[in-house]
Motif scaffolding. Sequence first.
Motif, short mmCIF file in Angstrom:
data_model
loop_
_atom_site.label_atom_id
_atom_site.label_comp_id
_atom_site.label_asym_id
_atom_site.label_seq_id
_atom_site.Cartn_x
_atom_site.Cartn_y
_atom_site.Cartn_z
N UNK A 287 2.51 2.35 -9.64
CA UNK A 287 2.28 2.04 -10.85
C UNK A 287 3.63 2.81 -11.53
N UNK A 288 4.63 2.08 -12.04
CA UNK A 288 5.81 2.84 -12.65
C UNK A 288 5.95 2.10 -14.15
N UNK A 289 5.67 2.71 -15.09
CA UNK A 289 5.90 2.37 -16.45
C UNK A 289 4.78 1.15 -16.78
N UNK A 290 3.57 1.28 -16.35
CA UNK A 290 2.68 0.41 -16.45
C UNK A 290 2.64 -0.63 -15.52
N UNK A 291 3.62 -1.11 -14.48
CA UNK A 291 3.62 -2.21 -13.89
C UNK A 291 3.53 -1.58 -12.51
N UNK A 292 3.07 -2.28 -11.43
CA UNK A 292 2.95 -2.07 -10.16
C UNK A 292 4.09 -2.41 -9.36
N UNK A 293 4.89 -1.79 -8.66
CA UNK A 293 5.86 -2.18 -7.90
C UNK A 293 5.41 -2.82 -6.67
N UNK A 294 5.24 -3.98 -6.60
CA UNK A 294 4.94 -4.93 -5.29
C UNK A 294 5.73 -4.89 -4.37
N UNK A 295 7.19 -4.81 -4.48
CA UNK A 295 7.99 -4.93 -3.24
C UNK A 295 7.91 -3.70 -2.68
N UNK A 296 7.89 -2.48 -3.33
CA UNK A 296 7.75 -1.12 -2.57
C UNK A 296 6.46 -0.95 -1.89
N UNK A 297 5.39 -1.72 -2.29
CA UNK A 297 3.94 -1.42 -1.93
C UNK A 297 3.98 -2.44 -0.51
N UNK A 298 4.52 -3.57 -0.64
CA UNK A 298 4.53 -4.22 0.62
C UNK A 298 5.41 -3.67 1.75
N UNK A 299 6.66 -3.19 1.21
CA UNK A 299 7.60 -2.68 2.56
C UNK A 299 6.84 -1.27 2.91
N UNK A 300 6.26 -0.59 2.28
CA UNK A 300 5.67 0.55 2.73
C UNK A 300 4.54 0.51 3.53
N UNK A 301 3.56 -0.58 3.32
CA UNK A 301 2.20 -0.81 3.93
C UNK A 301 2.42 -1.94 4.82
N UNK A 302 2.58 -1.68 6.03
CA UNK A 302 2.85 -2.77 7.05
C UNK A 302 1.33 -3.62 7.38
N UNK A 303 0.46 -2.98 7.12
CA UNK A 303 -0.60 -3.84 7.26
C UNK A 303 -1.18 -4.72 6.16
N UNK A 304 -0.43 -4.94 5.25
CA UNK A 304 -0.59 -5.83 4.04
C UNK A 304 -0.24 -7.36 4.72
N UNK A 305 -1.35 -8.21 4.34
CA UNK A 305 -1.14 -9.44 4.81
C UNK A 305 -0.95 -10.24 3.53
N UNK A 306 -0.13 -11.48 3.77
CA UNK A 306 -0.15 -12.37 2.56
C UNK A 306 -0.56 -13.74 3.00
N UNK A 307 -0.97 -14.62 2.14
CA UNK A 307 -1.46 -15.78 2.48
C UNK A 307 -1.02 -16.69 0.99
N UNK A 308 -0.13 -17.90 1.55
CA UNK A 308 0.28 -18.69 0.42
C UNK A 308 -0.82 -19.47 -0.17
N UNK A 309 -0.86 -19.78 -1.60
CA UNK A 309 -1.77 -20.47 -2.25
C UNK A 309 -1.58 -21.94 -1.70
N UNK A 310 -2.71 -22.60 -1.72
CA UNK A 310 -2.20 -23.78 -0.82
C UNK A 310 -2.23 -25.06 -1.83
N UNK A 311 -2.63 -25.21 -2.94
CA UNK A 311 -2.86 -26.33 -3.84
C UNK A 311 -1.56 -27.27 -4.09
N UNK A 312 -0.72 -26.40 -4.44
CA UNK A 312 0.53 -27.60 -4.78
C UNK A 312 1.96 -26.75 -4.69
N UNK A 313 2.83 -27.54 -4.54
CA UNK A 313 4.10 -27.15 -4.33
C UNK A 313 4.69 -25.99 -5.51
#
Lengths: 107, 343
Positions: free
Chosen positions: B9-35
């Motif tokens: 968390x930096x200035x109140x906001x979580x830096x998601x790009x840094x979190x994803x690049x630093x933590x290799x076990x993170x998994x992502x799933x696309x949301x499936x409903x619509x384009x």
Amino acid sequence: MSIEVFWDELNILEIEKRDNLFISVVNIENLLLAKETGFPTFLLKQISVVSDELPGIVRDRIACIRGRLKFKDNCTEEELEENIFNYINTTGCRRPTDKFSINIQVN
Amino acid sequence: MNQDIENYRKDGFIDLNSYISDNLSVLTYPYYIDGYEDKNFWLKVKKEGEEKYVYVKPKENVYLNGEYNLYSELLYEELLKQAGVNTVHLDVGKYDGEYATLSENILKDYSYNQFIINGNELLECKRYNTSDEEYSIEDIIGAVHDYCASEYIDKDVENKCVKDIEKACIADIFALSTDRRANDFDFIVGNDENDEAVIELAPLSHNTYCLGSNFDTDEIYDMLEDDDMLADRVNLCYFDAGVPEDRREYEYPYWEDTLYYLVDKDEENLDFARSCANNMNIDEAIKNVEKRIDSKIPYEYKEFVRVIWDNRLQNICECLGLDYLKIMDNKYYQKELEEVECQ
């Protein structure tokens, strides 16, 4: 092409694509077992035995994978199709809030 | 081992790009409903010592105004809390340089056989002659009744679910929501701890377009300078969960029709609408959101939200026969009382 729909570990539905038709077959024994563990059979009510489109339960889960993979990898149509199959079979298209998963096989 | 997401968390906001690049076990799933929403994704994170799934909605794919949309979602969460409507708690982050909201998985306990389906899936099962965008509030309530009949669900559980849908719609009308499509209603279904089939409305989580975030910045400035234009535009904000077409005043679903339909249907809905008018306080919501994100909401959006909120509240008071000035006096009096107590 055949698609299997799982409820947890139970294979409840198989969909076979022949020519342009999707033929759906329910695995009754597994369906009854699934029902005991909370599967609402109401969700199968929209599925036609023979239809020219995929059942919604499958269609909704794979609908945006195509767009997403294309956006991500910028690949050709053939590569995209392979990526989609790989993606479906690796993840089962299962969300953290879902109990359905999907497996796809190309005959 | 993943690191705790709070460390990013930096200035109140979580830096998601840094979190994803630093933590290799993170998994992502696309949301499936619509384009439109295919850039939203699920993320497996470590939070407070536990592994959790969070749903990330980057604001880059918001139709018009990503920044205002972030604040509108946070403000609406506060307003829903004030009205006593169940809603998800949103956290804030940044992803690819854009604002993003994060919400934890609604399903916390996996020991029961419960999962989530959305309103569109219910409508499809019933084979209503409708689509995700063109449905009526009667369709969605009818689909819930049919689901309950099919799964032999207890009448009390069924009635509570229907009542929650109606209350969510009333709250939406107050907050000028313009995006309550059928798939924006989530339902928790399956079996409870006693192996009884259940259905309940999940905490509201798809609150993307509300409190004027469907207008672009130029429109907002124009409306702030022209009271008549503002009144017209605010009044004409359509509301997705409309009444059936044959009972509509206009071609599109209009909020007033839905409000009349709901309050005429049940005394409890009328009481809830009155309590929303009395208890929802936009100034309080703004104060709480600024405290949460530890920064100021842009001045022009804050002013705009206050003005459109008051405008809609006046219109609703007219519909319900409430005294707008008395409500505002009470709120002002309560605020003064709190300030005196603080001193």
